[in-house]
Design an enzyme around this catalytic site. Structure first.
Site, PDB file in Angstrom:
ATOM      1  N   SER A 297     -28.113   3.710  32.518  1.00 44.32           N
ATOM      2  CA  SER A 297     -29.145   2.729  32.251  1.00 44.32           C
ATOM      3  C   SER A 297     -28.725   1.727  31.168  1.00 44.32           C
ATOM      4  O   SER A 297     -27.879   0.881  31.404  1.00 44.32           O
ATOM      5  CB  SER A 297     -30.430   3.474  31.878  1.00 44.32           C
ATOM      6  OG  SER A 297     -31.554   2.660  32.022  1.00 44.32           O
ATOM      7  N   ASP A 308     -17.686  -7.629  31.946  1.00 39.00           N
ATOM      8  CA  ASP A 308     -17.699  -8.878  32.721  1.00 39.00           C
ATOM      9  C   ASP A 308     -17.247 -10.070  31.893  1.00 39.00           C
ATOM     10  O   ASP A 308     -16.640 -11.010  32.413  1.00 39.00           O
ATOM     11  CB  ASP A 308     -19.105  -9.144  33.262  1.00 39.00           C
ATOM     12  CG  ASP A 308     -19.400  -8.360  34.534  1.00 39.00           C
ATOM     13  OD1 ASP A 308     -18.522  -7.580  34.961  1.00 39.00           O
ATOM     14  OD2 ASP A 308     -20.499  -8.524  35.095  1.00 39.00           O
ATOM     15  N   LYS A 322     -27.528   4.263  37.161  1.00 36.21           N
ATOM     16  CA  LYS A 322     -28.972   4.007  37.185  1.00 36.21           C
ATOM     17  C   LYS A 322     -29.203   2.529  36.871  1.00 36.21           C
ATOM     18  O   LYS A 322     -29.262   2.127  35.729  1.00 36.21           O
ATOM     19  CB  LYS A 322     -29.706   4.884  36.178  1.00 36.21           C
ATOM     20  CG  LYS A 322     -31.218   4.677  36.191  1.00 36.21           C
ATOM     21  CD  LYS A 322     -31.903   5.546  35.158  1.00 36.21           C
ATOM     22  CE  LYS A 322     -33.393   5.278  35.136  1.00 36.21           C
ATOM     23  NZ  LYS A 322     -33.711   3.915  34.652  1.00 36.21           N
TER      24      LYS A 322
END
Length: 443
Positions: A297, A308, A322
């Site tokens: 999460s 990224d 998740k």
């Protein structure tokens, strides 16, 4: 994750409040709503008139609510009374018990992660374990609240857990002495070579500022400048979305951190950098983020954002996967829905739902003798019954990459112990930073 407020709470509360407790009232609601309710009310009436024992309305309504939510996904649930109080206690970060994050999986209690330093971790309970018995009593099939209630108890009292661990042939017993669980969200240490190690154990209030303060302390302890930073998110089951954004923003100076997309276009929320903190507080400092199958999460939001933006190298094992957001929707003073309301996406548009965050360098925890077998049989979000499907369609081969042997990592736990290495993943990250001192880590 811990839950943001939402304007839809009022609408849901109104809808639920319309449900009266009498059969005549149900019929009126059914006539106003939709024909699909006819089967629900017909079932209710048949049970009330024909079941072998008398059943009160509260039990039937609660059963209907639980059934509706169980048909959605593993993270949506109804909370009332002690369950809601327990959630608030967890948010406060102070309670008496074992110190583990658990969830139900096909009727079994599965350990998502033991909290660092907790009685459960010290006794050897690990992420991915299944608790089958408590003090010799089978708990399979219990509601999660019932199982957790049995695990809670006064500090100093002992409890015996029977554990089934994937990768082992037989279950085994573990005795855990309950303690006062005062969750310490952030801990840190300075490692030889002026390398900082910051462990984020959960995403509760003020984690972003706690990490910033920890970084300042490490810089003060270092002889000269820090040469690298290990941001450790292993076994971190998540928490506040806002704190995940704040932590990511510490190390990013531009661009998107995460986006949250619900059912409708107006439910889309984009979280940008430079909204919580200005600039990169560790500009020029190489960073490695450590994750494992217990990183879920909020942990995945941070790892995905830094990965990224090429701000950090991600190491360890593929994360839990998740990629959904839960919102706490109040119904009454002492009841609420914990409802999945959105998926989240990394800056490049990846959904981590099912697939998780794939590390740039997969580093197994060789210092754990059970790690390899447990990793091969590890259960993640994609294995949970009723989980949300990744809209991008995760390919099976992508989920199998982390099960392949890597010829670089062949030492045994015993051999590492002889070398004084008790945490191979951390040791590998530190050695990597020492080799790359003075350069910015990137993918």
């Amino acid at each position: 994750m811990k839950f943001a407020a939402t304007v839809r709470a009022a609408a849901l509360c109104t809808a639920v409040a319309l449900l009266p407790a009498t059969t005549a009232g149900y019929a009126q609601v059914e006539a106003r709503v939709s024909p699909e309710f006819a089967r629900l009310f017909a079932t209710y009436q048949r049970i009330k008139t024909s079941y072998v024992d008398q059943v009160d309305d509260e039990a039937l309504i609660r059963g209907a609510i639980d059934g509706m939510l169980a048909s959605l996904d593993p993270h949506s649930s109804y909370l009332d009374g002690t369950a809601l109080q327990r959630l608030n206690t967890m948010i406060d970060g102070n309670y008496q018990g074992l110190g583990i994050s658990v969830q139900m999986e096909d009727g079994a209690v599965k350990v998502i992660s033991p909290f660092r330093g907790s009685p459960a971790e010290q006794a050897g309970v690990a992420a991915g374990d299944y608790i089958t018995h408590i003090d010799g009593r089978l708990i399979y099939g219990l509601e999660i609240d019932q199982a957790v209630e049995q695990m809670r108890g006064p500090a100093g009292s002992a409890i015996e857990l029977t554990i089934f661990r994937p990768g082992r042939d037989n279950s085994f017993d573990v005795t855990v002495t309950r303690g006062v669980i005062e969750l310490e969200p952030v801990t840190s240490e300075l490692i030889d070579g002026n390398i900082g190690h910051i462990m984020v154990n959960e995403f509760s209030a003020d984690v972003g500022s706690d990490v910033r303060n920890a970084l300042r302390d490490l810089q003060g302890q270092a002889t000269g400048r820090l040469t690298g930073l290990v941001l450790d998110l292993r076994r971190n089951p998540g928490g506040s979305l806002d704190e995940a954004v704040a932590l990511s923003d510490l190390f990013l100076s531009d661009g998107q951190i995460v986006s949250q997309r619900g059912r409708n276009r107006q439910d889309t929320i984009v979280y940008e950098s430079e909204t919580v903190y200005r600039g990169d507080v560790a500009e020029g400092l190489p960073i490695i983020v450590l994750i494992d199958e217990g990183s879920a999460s909020a942990s995945e939001i941070v790892a995905g954002a830094l990965q990224d933006h090429h701000r950090a190298l991600v190491m360890g094992e593929r994360s839990f996967g998740k990629g959904s957001v839960q919102t706490l929707l109040p119904l009454t003073r002492d009841s609420a829905l914990k409802l999945t309301t959105a998926r989240y996406y990394t800056p490049s548009g990846r959904s981590v739902q099912e697939g998780g965050i794939e590390p740039d360098i997969r580093v197994p925890q060789l210092s754990d003798p059970d790690a390899e077998r447990r990793q091969r049989l590890a259960m993640r979000e994609s294995d949970l019954r009723g989980h949300l499907v990744n809209e991008a369609g995760v390919q099976d081969e992508a989920l199998e990459r982390d099960r392949l042997d890597d010829p670089r990592f062949q030492l045994t736990a015993a051999q590492l112990e002889e070398q004084g290495v008790t945490d191979f993943q951390l040791d590998y990250a530190v050695r990597t930073l020492r080799r790359t001192a003075g350069t910015v880590a990137s993918r």
